[in-house]
Scaffold this motif. Structure first.
Motif, mmCIF file in Angstrom:
data_model
loop_
_atom_site.group_PDB
_atom_site.id
_atom_site.type_symbol
_atom_site.label_atom_id
_atom_site.label_comp_id
_atom_site.label_asym_id
_atom_site.label_seq_id
_atom_site.Cartn_x
_atom_site.Cartn_y
_atom_site.Cartn_z
ATOM 1 N N SER A 1 0.820 -1.206 0.000
ATOM 2 C CA SER A 1 0.000 0.000 0.000
ATOM 3 C C SER A 1 0.853 1.255 0.000
ATOM 4 O O SER A 1 0.350 2.348 -0.157
ATOM 5 C CB SER A 1 -0.907 0.003 1.227
ATOM 6 N N GLY A 2 2.148 1.103 0.201
ATOM 7 C CA GLY A 2 3.037 2.259 0.243
ATOM 8 C C GLY A 2 3.100 2.904 1.608
ATOM 9 O O GLY A 2 3.769 3.919 1.785
ATOM 10 N N SER A 3 2.414 2.335 2.589
ATOM 11 C CA SER A 3 2.351 2.967 3.907
ATOM 12 C C SER A 3 3.684 2.987 4.636
ATOM 13 O O SER A 3 3.913 3.844 5.488
ATOM 14 C CB SER A 3 1.292 2.276 4.770
ATOM 15 N N PHE A 4 4.584 2.057 4.318
ATOM 16 C CA PHE A 4 5.879 2.013 4.990
ATOM 17 C C PHE A 4 6.919 2.929 4.344
ATOM 18 O O PHE A 4 7.912 3.257 4.964
ATOM 19 C CB PHE A 4 6.438 0.582 5.005
ATOM 20 N N VAL A 5 6.702 3.327 3.110
ATOM 21 C CA VAL A 5 7.714 4.088 2.366
ATOM 22 C C VAL A 5 8.110 5.389 3.064
ATOM 23 O O VAL A 5 9.302 5.666 3.194
ATOM 24 C CB VAL A 5 7.282 4.312 0.902
ATOM 25 N N GLU B 1 12.310 8.497 -1.015
ATOM 26 C CA GLU B 1 11.048 7.752 -0.978
ATOM 27 C C GLU B 1 10.688 7.207 -2.364
ATOM 28 O O GLU B 1 10.207 6.078 -2.491
ATOM 29 C CB GLU B 1 9.919 8.633 -0.444
ATOM 30 N N LYS B 2 10.930 8.008 -3.387
ATOM 31 C CA LYS B 2 10.661 7.554 -4.756
ATOM 32 C C LYS B 2 11.529 6.342 -5.098
ATOM 33 O O LYS B 2 11.053 5.365 -5.673
ATOM 34 C CB LYS B 2 10.932 8.701 -5.740
ATOM 35 N N SER C 1 8.164 -4.709 18.895
ATOM 36 C CA SER C 1 6.889 -5.425 18.987
ATOM 37 C C SER C 1 5.914 -4.758 19.953
ATOM 38 O O SER C 1 4.708 -4.948 19.834
ATOM 39 C CB SER C 1 7.126 -6.880 19.396
ATOM 40 N N GLU C 2 6.415 -3.965 20.901
ATOM 41 C CA GLU C 2 5.528 -3.314 21.866
ATOM 42 C C GLU C 2 5.019 -1.965 21.367
ATOM 43 O O GLU C 2 3.854 -1.650 21.519
ATOM 44 C CB GLU C 2 6.257 -3.141 23.198
ATOM 45 N N THR C 3 5.914 -1.164 20.778
ATOM 46 C CA THR C 3 5.546 0.196 20.380
ATOM 47 C C THR C 3 5.250 0.334 18.889
ATOM 48 O O THR C 3 4.671 1.326 18.466
ATOM 49 C CB THR C 3 6.680 1.179 20.730
ATOM 50 N N GLY C 4 5.692 -0.633 18.080
ATOM 51 C CA GLY C 4 5.530 -0.521 16.628
ATOM 52 C C GLY C 4 6.540 0.423 16.006
ATOM 53 O O GLY C 4 6.452 0.751 14.824
ATOM 54 N N ASP C 5 7.524 0.853 16.787
ATOM 55 C CA ASP C 5 8.550 1.796 16.336
ATOM 56 C C ASP C 5 9.493 1.113 15.340
ATOM 57 O O ASP C 5 10.027 0.039 15.623
ATOM 58 C CB ASP C 5 9.341 2.293 17.552
ATOM 59 N N LEU C 6 9.689 1.731 14.177
ATOM 60 C CA LEU C 6 10.642 1.230 13.197
ATOM 61 C C LEU C 6 12.049 1.493 13.716
ATOM 62 O O LEU C 6 12.448 2.638 13.904
ATOM 63 C CB LEU C 6 10.440 1.923 11.842
ATOM 64 N N GLN C 7 12.785 0.426 13.979
ATOM 65 C CA GLN C 7 14.133 0.549 14.529
ATOM 66 C C GLN C 7 15.195 0.544 13.436
ATOM 67 O O GLN C 7 16.237 1.171 13.588
ATOM 68 C CB GLN C 7 14.411 -0.593 15.499
ATOM 69 N N GLY C 8 14.953 -0.176 12.358
ATOM 70 C CA GLY C 8 15.924 -0.251 11.277
ATOM 71 C C GLY C 8 15.395 -1.102 10.146
ATOM 72 O O GLY C 8 14.342 -1.719 10.258
ATOM 73 N N PHE C 9 16.119 -1.106 9.036
ATOM 74 C CA PHE C 9 15.750 -1.968 7.919
ATOM 75 C C PHE C 9 16.960 -2.244 7.050
ATOM 76 O O PHE C 9 17.969 -1.545 7.110
ATOM 77 C CB PHE C 9 14.613 -1.371 7.086
ATOM 78 N N PRO D 1 7.860 -5.590 4.728
ATOM 79 C CA PRO D 1 8.937 -5.629 5.715
ATOM 80 C C PRO D 1 8.668 -6.716 6.739
ATOM 81 O O PRO D 1 7.522 -6.978 7.081
ATOM 82 C CB PRO D 1 8.881 -4.248 6.375
ATOM 83 N N SER D 2 9.703 -7.330 7.198
ATOM 84 C CA SER D 2 9.575 -8.356 8.215
ATOM 85 C C SER D 2 9.927 -7.766 9.561
ATOM 86 O O SER D 2 10.660 -6.805 9.655
ATOM 87 C CB SER D 2 10.533 -9.514 7.896
ATOM 88 N N SER D 3 9.407 -8.341 10.613
ATOM 89 C CA SER D 3 9.650 -7.838 11.951
ATOM 90 C C SER D 3 10.925 -8.420 12.518
ATOM 91 O O SER D 3 11.214 -9.579 12.343
ATOM 92 C CB SER D 3 8.472 -8.211 12.855
ATOM 93 N N ALA D 4 11.679 -7.576 13.202
ATOM 94 C CA ALA D 4 12.877 -8.032 13.890
ATOM 95 C C ALA D 4 12.949 -7.315 15.226
ATOM 96 O O ALA D 4 13.578 -6.297 15.353
ATOM 97 C CB ALA D 4 14.127 -7.747 13.056
ATOM 98 N N ASP D 5 12.219 -7.812 16.209
ATOM 99 C CA ASP D 5 12.249 -7.155 17.508
ATOM 100 C C ASP D 5 13.372 -7.720 18.341
ATOM 101 O O ASP D 5 14.267 -8.357 17.815
ATOM 102 C CB ASP D 5 10.888 -7.273 18.221
ATOM 103 N N GLY D 6 13.342 -7.510 19.631
ATOM 104 C CA GLY D 6 14.425 -7.920 20.507
ATOM 105 C C GLY D 6 14.826 -9.375 20.398
ATOM 106 O O GLY D 6 15.939 -9.734 20.706
ATOM 107 N N GLY D 7 13.919 -10.227 19.937
ATOM 108 C CA GLY D 7 14.227 -11.647 19.836
ATOM 109 C C GLY D 7 15.029 -12.021 18.603
ATOM 110 O O GLY D 7 15.511 -13.135 18.499
#
Length: 170
Positions: free
Chosen positions: A3-7, A44-45, A73-81, A160-166
């Protein structure tokens, strides 16, 4: 990402990591704000273009890349990619042919597709916590899995895949 929401979030993080954050005195230079806005639009483009390419598959079902994100996983904060593409690699010259872009399938004349790490970003407030290490480890796991299975598609490469503390997950 479809949907482009992460861009915008990925673009802002990329800009912060590669060009620094907005400084306290930046308001004194209105031109700097305009330049930063234009740069963010270009980043972004570029990211949107890459993610669109990653959603496409070749006739064999092979994705051309993947974007993997570390999200709290708790806050939904983007930490990196990390942004990795399967890019043409010429074995004769030992060089990536980035100009032809990811996703082109060519095996003649010593040209193969190899993983090419384009972006690795970790928000400054989350640095020195092992996030980049977990992202790279997840990318390595994904690449090894592709090679072992001879599959190279890795599921939906556009999300994007999730990569939290675990640890990072693909």
């Amino acid at each position: 990402v479809q949907s482009g929401s992460f861009v915008p979030s990925l673009g802002a993080l990329c800009l912060e990591c590669f060009y620094g954050g907005v400084g306290v005195l930046d308001f004194l230079n209105p031109l700097a704000s305009v330049q930063r806005l234009l740069l963010q639009q270009q980043v972004e483009k570029d990211l949107a273009s890459r993610l669109k390419m990653y959603r496409k598959r070749d006739p064999d079902g092979v994705a051309s890349g993947v974007c993997m994100a570390a999200v709290d996983s708790e806050t939904g904060d983007l930490q990196g990619f990390v942004d990795v593409s399967l890019t043409l690699y010429d074995e004769n010259s030992n060089r990536f042919d980035v100009g032809k872009g990811p996703g082109t399938k060519a095996f003649e004349g010593g040209t193969l597709r190899r993983p090419y790490l384009a972006n690795l970003c970790v928000a400054p407030r989350h640095q020195r916590k092992g996030i980049a290490r977990r992202l790279i480890s997840a990318v390595e796991d994904r690449v090894v899995k592709f090679a072992r299975e001879g599959d190279n598609n890795g599921g939906d490469a556009s999300e994007p895949s999730s990569a939290d503390g675990g640890g990072a997950a693909g």
